[in-house]
Motif scaffolding. Structure first.
Motif, short mmCIF file in Angstrom:
data_model
loop_
_atom_site.label_atom_id
_atom_site.label_comp_id
_atom_site.label_asym_id
_atom_site.label_seq_id
_atom_site.Cartn_x
_atom_site.Cartn_y
_atom_site.Cartn_z
N VAL A 29 0.84 -1.20 0.00
CA VAL A 29 0.00 0.00 0.00
C VAL A 29 0.88 1.25 0.00
N HIS A 30 1.94 1.23 0.78
CA HIS A 30 2.89 2.35 0.81
C HIS A 30 3.49 2.59 -0.58
N ILE A 31 3.84 1.51 -1.28
CA ILE A 31 4.43 1.64 -2.61
C ILE A 31 3.44 2.25 -3.59
N PHE A 32 2.19 1.81 -3.56
CA PHE A 32 1.18 2.38 -4.45
C PHE A 32 1.02 3.87 -4.19
N ARG A 33 1.00 4.26 -2.94
CA ARG A 33 0.81 5.68 -2.62
C ARG A 33 2.04 6.51 -2.99
N GLU A 34 3.22 5.93 -2.84
CA GLU A 34 4.45 6.61 -3.26
C GLU A 34 4.42 6.90 -4.75
N VAL A 35 4.02 5.91 -5.53
CA VAL A 35 3.96 6.08 -6.98
C VAL A 35 2.93 7.14 -7.36
N GLU A 40 3.29 10.84 -12.95
CA GLU A 40 2.14 11.49 -13.58
C GLU A 40 1.18 10.50 -14.23
N ARG A 41 1.72 9.43 -14.87
CA ARG A 41 0.85 8.52 -15.62
C ARG A 41 1.21 7.06 -15.33
N PRO A 42 0.95 6.58 -14.11
CA PRO A 42 1.21 5.16 -13.82
C PRO A 42 0.14 4.26 -14.45
N VAL A 43 0.48 2.99 -14.60
CA VAL A 43 -0.47 2.00 -15.11
C VAL A 43 -0.17 0.67 -14.42
N ILE A 44 -1.20 -0.15 -14.24
CA ILE A 44 -1.05 -1.46 -13.62
C ILE A 44 -1.14 -2.53 -14.68
N LEU A 45 -0.11 -3.37 -14.80
CA LEU A 45 -0.19 -4.52 -15.69
C LEU A 45 -1.17 -5.52 -15.09
N TRP A 178 15.74 1.47 3.84
CA TRP A 178 14.67 2.00 4.70
C TRP A 178 13.38 2.29 3.92
N GLN A 179 13.12 1.50 2.88
CA GLN A 179 11.91 1.67 2.07
C GLN A 179 11.81 3.08 1.47
N LEU A 180 12.96 3.61 1.10
CA LEU A 180 13.00 4.89 0.39
C LEU A 180 13.21 4.59 -1.09
N TYR A 181 12.30 5.05 -1.94
CA TYR A 181 12.31 4.72 -3.35
C TYR A 181 12.56 5.96 -4.20
N ASN A 182 13.46 5.82 -5.15
CA ASN A 182 13.86 6.92 -6.01
C ASN A 182 13.21 6.75 -7.38
N GLY A 183 12.25 7.60 -7.68
CA GLY A 183 11.55 7.50 -8.96
C GLY A 183 12.05 8.44 -10.03
N VAL A 193 7.54 -0.97 -11.35
CA VAL A 193 7.33 -0.99 -9.90
C VAL A 193 6.74 -2.35 -9.51
N PHE A 194 7.35 -2.99 -8.51
CA PHE A 194 6.94 -4.34 -8.12
C PHE A 194 6.51 -4.37 -6.64
N PRO A 195 5.23 -4.10 -6.37
CA PRO A 195 4.76 -4.06 -4.97
C PRO A 195 4.79 -5.40 -4.27
N LEU A 196 4.83 -6.51 -5.03
CA LEU A 196 4.84 -7.84 -4.43
C LEU A 196 6.23 -8.44 -4.36
N SER A 197 7.25 -7.63 -4.50
CA SER A 197 8.63 -8.13 -4.55
C SER A 197 8.95 -9.09 -3.42
N ASN A 198 8.54 -8.76 -2.21
CA ASN A 198 8.93 -9.54 -1.03
C ASN A 198 7.93 -10.62 -0.64
#
Length: 312
Positions: A29-35, A40-45, A178-183, A193-198
């Motif tokens: 959920v944190h990753i989705f909100r970060e993105v 500007e234009r994310p998409v979900i496969l 520390w769950q800091l992501y650089n976009g 972006v892979f929210p299920l990585s772990n």
């Protein structure tokens, strides 16, 4: 419901930790909100497979009660399981989502792609995928890849930078402490972006059970016509099976993963309920892709090569 567990330690009195599935859910959920905040234009496969279904479920949770602020993208090989396509369309309609479909068949018909001799279309998905990303100016693309699936995915970051050709370069990937992501990315580049990585396959199924998420029926044991090839049970189809010397027969099977019918194998199973599926997975010594995906076995580095080309 979120579950917390007390930490029993001298210095940890009064501290609590999220239960395992809650921690994974919270991270996603944190990753989705970060993105949503960075791009500007994310998409979900979204393929209608279990990982993309869980990913969409998490996105719905991340932004509820507001609608999901992303559209969906499916790269349709033309050889998908009918049950999965029906599930995809019903899900899009139920949640009022926008679906983009990149068709491999259209690329074959107009000459931009050529059919493979073995009839397998999964390796042909890269060009339509990258064309859809460029044409729609998507700058972040959510994928359901997990690190436990196979070697090429194990080394992926959560935010995976791709160049203007969609390619992956290990030297350009950033640390994620520390769950800091650089976009950050340059014009023409995008980030996968892979929210299920772990997550593991077992985590996914336990979460599906907890959240009571509906799946396409082919994930549960059912009687189906299949034939044996390369140590796997494949479904007959116009793509090229069964061939001479291959005999179709009816067996009780289910699918651990779904993709192109030409390269996705079924496993023999009596698991008709989710609890039985979970027990079966817990006892398995093979990953789902290692057991059921012929496209990963084209060479030792098949998936690594496709990652560099921009497939996932």
């Amino acid at each position: 419901m979120t579950t917390v567990t007390a930490i029993d330690a001298d210095e940890g009195a009064g501290l609590y930790a999220l239960a395992h599935l809650d921690a994974l859910e919270s991270e996603a959920v944190h990753i989705f909100r970060e993105v949503a905040g960075e791009f500007e234009r994310p998409v979900i496969l979204f393929s209608g497979g279990k990982d993309s279904i869980v990913m969409l479920h998490l996105a719905l949770k991340a932004f509820a009660p507001a609608p999901v602020p992303f559209s969906l993208l499916h790269v349709d090989t033309g050889h998908n399981f009918p049950e999965v396509i029906a599930y995809r369309d019903a899900t899009v309609a139920r949640h009022g989502l926008r679906l983009h479909v990149a068709s491999v068949q259209e690329f074959i018909d107009d000459g931009r792609l050529r059919e493979r001799p073995d009839g397998t279309r999964n390796p042909l998905q890269t060009v339509p995928l990258l064309d859809a990303i460029e044409g729609n100016r998507f700058d972040a693309v959510f994928g359901g890849g997990r690190r436990d699936e196979e070697k090429a995915r194990a080394k992926e970051r959560v935010f995976s930078l791709r160049d203007e050709f969609g390619g992956w370069d290990p030297r350009r990937q950033r640390p994620e402490l520390w769950q800091l992501y650089n976009g950050r990315h340059s014009p023409g580049e995008h980030v996968r972006v892979f929210p299920l990585s772990n997550w593991t396959e077992l985590d996914v199924w336990q979460y599906i059970a907890r959240e009571k998420i509906d799946l396409p029926e082919i994930y549960y044991a059912h009687e189906r016509e299949v034939f044996r090839r390369g140590g796997m049970w494949l479904a007959p189809g116009e793509w090229g099976g069964p061939k001479d010397g291959e005999t179709a027969e009816r067996r009780m099977v289910r699918y651990r993963t779904v993709g192109d019918m030409s390269c996705t194998g079924a496993v023999e199973s009596d698991a008709v309920h989710i609890e039985q599926v979970i027990d079966e997975i817990a006892a398995s010594r093979l990953t789902e892709r290692g057991a059921t995906r012929a496209d990963d076995k084209l060479s030792e580095a098949a998936m690594e090569d496709r990652k560099r080309e921009g497939y996932f």
